[in-house]
Design a protein around this motif. Structure first.
Motif, PDB file in Angstrom:
ATOM      1  N   ASP A  52      62.867  36.048  86.686  1.00  0.00           N
ATOM      2  CA  ASP A  52      62.858  37.446  87.123  1.00  0.00           C
ATOM      3  C   ASP A  52      64.084  38.218  86.656  1.00  0.00           C
ATOM      4  OD1 ASP A  52      60.441  37.342  88.842  1.00  0.00           O
ATOM      5  OD2 ASP A  52      61.667  35.921  89.988  1.00  0.00           O
ATOM      6  N   VAL A  53      65.228  37.503  86.541  1.00  0.00           N
ATOM      7  CA  VAL A  53      66.481  38.169  86.198  1.00  0.00           C
ATOM      8  C   VAL A  53      67.266  37.287  85.220  1.00  0.00           C
ATOM      9  CG1 VAL A  53      68.629  39.174  87.082  1.00  0.00           C
ATOM     10  CG2 VAL A  53      66.564  39.192  88.512  1.00  0.00           C
ATOM     11  N   PHE A  54      67.647  37.863  84.090  1.00  0.00           N
ATOM     12  CA  PHE A  54      68.478  37.186  83.101  1.00  0.00           C
ATOM     13  C   PHE A  54      69.886  37.758  83.239  1.00  0.00           C
ATOM     14  CE2 PHE A  54      70.421  37.086  78.847  1.00  0.00           C
ATOM     15  CZ  PHE A  54      70.301  35.748  78.558  1.00  0.00           C
ATOM     16  N   ILE A  55      70.893  36.874  83.415  1.00  0.00           N
ATOM     17  CA  ILE A  55      72.272  37.310  83.620  1.00  0.00           C
ATOM     18  C   ILE A  55      73.157  36.761  82.503  1.00  0.00           C
ATOM     19  CG2 ILE A  55      74.247  37.327  85.187  1.00  0.00           C
ATOM     20  CD1 ILE A  55      72.281  36.847  87.492  1.00  0.00           C
ATOM     21  N   THR A  56      73.934  37.655  81.892  1.00  0.00           N
ATOM     22  CA  THR A  56      74.794  37.297  80.769  1.00  0.00           C
ATOM     23  C   THR A  56      76.078  38.116  80.815  1.00  0.00           C
ATOM     24  OG1 THR A  56      74.866  37.088  78.349  1.00  0.00           O
ATOM     25  CG2 THR A  56      73.725  39.020  79.226  1.00  0.00           C
ATOM     26  N   VAL A  57      77.080  37.736  80.043  1.00  0.00           N
ATOM     27  CA  VAL A  57      78.231  38.602  79.816  1.00  0.00           C
ATOM     28  C   VAL A  57      78.170  39.186  78.407  1.00  0.00           C
ATOM     29  CG1 VAL A  57      79.768  37.501  81.498  1.00  0.00           C
ATOM     30  CG2 VAL A  57      79.794  36.730  79.130  1.00  0.00           C
ATOM     31  N   ASP A  58      77.101  38.892  77.687  1.00  0.00           N
ATOM     32  CA  ASP A  58      76.896  39.432  76.340  1.00  0.00           C
ATOM     33  C   ASP A  58      76.252  40.811  76.450  1.00  0.00           C
ATOM     34  OD1 ASP A  58      76.405  39.970  73.702  1.00  0.00           O
ATOM     35  OD2 ASP A  58      75.173  38.192  73.333  1.00  0.00           O
ATOM     36  N   ARG A  59      77.071  41.796  76.794  1.00  0.00           N
ATOM     37  CA  ARG A  59      76.569  43.157  76.990  1.00  0.00           C
ATOM     38  C   ARG A  59      76.110  43.797  75.683  1.00  0.00           C
ATOM     39  NH1 ARG A  59      79.052  45.272  82.240  1.00  0.00           N
ATOM     40  NH2 ARG A  59      79.002  47.347  81.334  1.00  0.00           N
ATOM     41  N   ALA A  60      76.472  43.216  74.561  1.00  0.00           N
ATOM     42  CA  ALA A  60      76.055  43.753  73.260  1.00  0.00           C
ATOM     43  C   ALA A  60      74.568  43.528  73.001  1.00  0.00           C
ATOM     44  CB  ALA A  60      76.890  43.127  72.148  1.00  0.00           C
ATOM     45  N   GLN A  61      73.917  42.684  73.795  1.00  0.00           N
ATOM     46  CA  GLN A  61      72.488  42.420  73.580  1.00  0.00           C
ATOM     47  C   GLN A  61      71.660  43.703  73.579  1.00  0.00           C
ATOM     48  OE1 GLN A  61      71.423  39.525  76.573  1.00  0.00           O
ATOM     49  NE2 GLN A  61      71.834  37.818  75.189  1.00  0.00           N
ATOM     50  N   LEU A  62      72.089  44.705  74.334  1.00  0.00           N
ATOM     51  CA  LEU A  62      71.330  45.945  74.394  1.00  0.00           C
ATOM     52  C   LEU A  62      71.566  46.844  73.187  1.00  0.00           C
ATOM     53  CD1 LEU A  62      71.486  46.953  78.169  1.00  0.00           C
ATOM     54  CD2 LEU A  62      69.766  45.614  76.949  1.00  0.00           C
ATOM     55  N   THR A  63      72.379  46.386  72.251  1.00  0.00           N
ATOM     56  CA  THR A  63      72.624  47.162  71.034  1.00  0.00           C
ATOM     57  C   THR A  63      72.023  46.507  69.800  1.00  0.00           C
ATOM     58  OG1 THR A  63      74.750  46.084  70.559  1.00  0.00           O
ATOM     59  CG2 THR A  63      74.802  48.033  71.999  1.00  0.00           C
ATOM     60  N   VAL A  64      71.462  45.331  69.949  1.00  0.00           N
ATOM     61  CA  VAL A  64      70.878  44.584  68.828  1.00  0.00           C
ATOM     62  C   VAL A  64      69.353  44.728  68.909  1.00  0.00           C
ATOM     63  CG1 VAL A  64      70.687  42.325  67.720  1.00  0.00           C
ATOM     64  CG2 VAL A  64      72.814  42.962  68.890  1.00  0.00           C
ATOM     65  N   PRO A  65      68.738  45.406  67.935  1.00  0.00           N
ATOM     66  CA  PRO A  65      67.301  45.698  68.023  1.00  0.00           C
ATOM     67  C   PRO A  65      66.416  44.482  68.294  1.00  0.00           C
ATOM     68  CG  PRO A  65      68.281  46.957  66.244  1.00  0.00           C
ATOM     69  CD  PRO A  65      69.337  46.026  66.748  1.00  0.00           C
ATOM     70  N   ASP A  66      66.638  43.349  67.622  1.00  0.00           N
ATOM     71  CA  ASP A  66      65.813  42.161  67.864  1.00  0.00           C
ATOM     72  C   ASP A  66      65.956  41.651  69.294  1.00  0.00           C
ATOM     73  OD1 ASP A  66      64.803  42.185  65.306  1.00  0.00           O
ATOM     74  OD2 ASP A  66      66.153  40.612  64.552  1.00  0.00           O
ATOM     75  N   GLU A  67      67.168  41.715  69.812  1.00  0.00           N
ATOM     76  CA  GLU A  67      67.401  41.263  71.182  1.00  0.00           C
ATOM     77  C   GLU A  67      66.786  42.229  72.193  1.00  0.00           C
ATOM     78  OE1 GLU A  67      71.464  40.011  71.816  1.00  0.00           O
ATOM     79  OE2 GLU A  67      71.482  38.958  69.897  1.00  0.00           O
ATOM     80  N   VAL A  68      66.856  43.517  71.920  1.00  0.00           N
ATOM     81  CA  VAL A  68      66.229  44.499  72.805  1.00  0.00           C
ATOM     82  C   VAL A  68      64.722  44.273  72.846  1.00  0.00           C
ATOM     83  CG1 VAL A  68      65.735  46.958  73.142  1.00  0.00           C
ATOM     84  CG2 VAL A  68      68.051  46.223  72.550  1.00  0.00           C
ATOM     85  N   ARG A  69      64.119  44.024  71.697  1.00  0.00           N
ATOM     86  CA  ARG A  69      62.675  43.742  71.664  1.00  0.00           C
ATOM     87  C   ARG A  69      62.343  42.497  72.484  1.00  0.00           C
ATOM     88  NH1 ARG A  69      63.170  46.103  66.625  1.00  0.00           N
ATOM     89  NH2 ARG A  69      63.694  44.190  65.511  1.00  0.00           N
ATOM     90  N   ALA A  70      63.167  41.459  72.365  1.00  0.00           N
ATOM     91  CA  ALA A  70      62.929  40.222  73.122  1.00  0.00           C
ATOM     92  C   ALA A  70      63.107  40.456  74.622  1.00  0.00           C
ATOM     93  CB  ALA A  70      63.864  39.115  72.638  1.00  0.00           C
ATOM     94  N   ILE A  71      64.084  41.279  74.991  1.00  0.00           N
ATOM     95  CA  ILE A  71      64.298  41.604  76.405  1.00  0.00           C
ATOM     96  C   ILE A  71      63.084  42.358  76.944  1.00  0.00           C
ATOM     97  CG2 ILE A  71      65.678  43.024  77.995  1.00  0.00           C
ATOM     98  CD1 ILE A  71      68.121  42.303  76.139  1.00  0.00           C
ATOM     99  N   LYS A  72      62.627  43.344  76.207  1.00  0.00           N
ATOM    100  CA  LYS A  72      61.453  44.131  76.638  1.00  0.00           C
ATOM    101  C   LYS A  72      60.211  43.262  76.747  1.00  0.00           C
ATOM    102  CE  LYS A  72      62.815  48.656  74.910  1.00  0.00           C
ATOM    103  NZ  LYS A  72      62.501  49.728  73.938  1.00  0.00           N
ATOM    104  N   ALA A  73      60.026  42.371  75.797  1.00  0.00           N
ATOM    105  CA  ALA A  73      58.841  41.504  75.802  1.00  0.00           C
ATOM    106  C   ALA A  73      58.865  40.532  76.979  1.00  0.00           C
ATOM    107  CB  ALA A  73      58.734  40.744  74.486  1.00  0.00           C
TER     108      ALA A  73
END
Length: 139
Positions: A52-73
């Protein structure tokens, strides 16, 4: 709720979380056999594990298009903690306090739609923690 803590977070914070939030599941790379998994494959994999919840300190994930797509999916909430400063027990305590506050808030207030949260760091540097420090003998 099921929370997944990314590899960048110390597994030492798991026991306090499990102790306080007994009705939630807390997973990490060790318990799930995902050590060393890169972000995009990791985000895809945890989506298959009903997280339900993914927790990280890698705040840059929201700036990397492939990672944003994976988060949304993945359709889960995403939490990007600030990296606690310092080291040793102070760093662990600040990280733990931020996690406790964040999990409590999300548990009570999580919207139904997947949401990205960027909590502020909890706690203060030692010189900001106390309003007054005086020897007992001077009281």
């Amino acid at each position: 709720m099921r929370f997944y803590l990314d590899e960048c977070l110390s597994p030492k914070v798991l026991e306090p979380l499990r102790s306080v939030f007994k009705t939630h599941d807390f997973l990490d790379y060790m318990t799930e056999g995902l050590k060393g998994t890169k972000d995009v494959p990791l985000l895809r994999e945890i989506a298959t594990r009903d997280v339900d919840v993914f927790i990280t300190v890698d705040r840059a994930q929201l700036t990397v298009p492939d990672e944003v797509r994976a988060i949304k999916a993945g359709s889960c909430h995403w939490v990007g903690l600030r990296q606690a400063t310092g080291g040793g027990l102070s760093k662990l305590a600040r990280t733990g306090a931020t996690l406790l506050e964040t999990v409590a808030f999300i548990s009570d207030n999580a919207p139904s739609a997947p949401t990205a949260f960027r909590p502020k760091a909890s706690g203060r540097e030692h010189h900001q923690l106390f309003s007054e420090v005086v020897p007992i003998s001077s009281l």
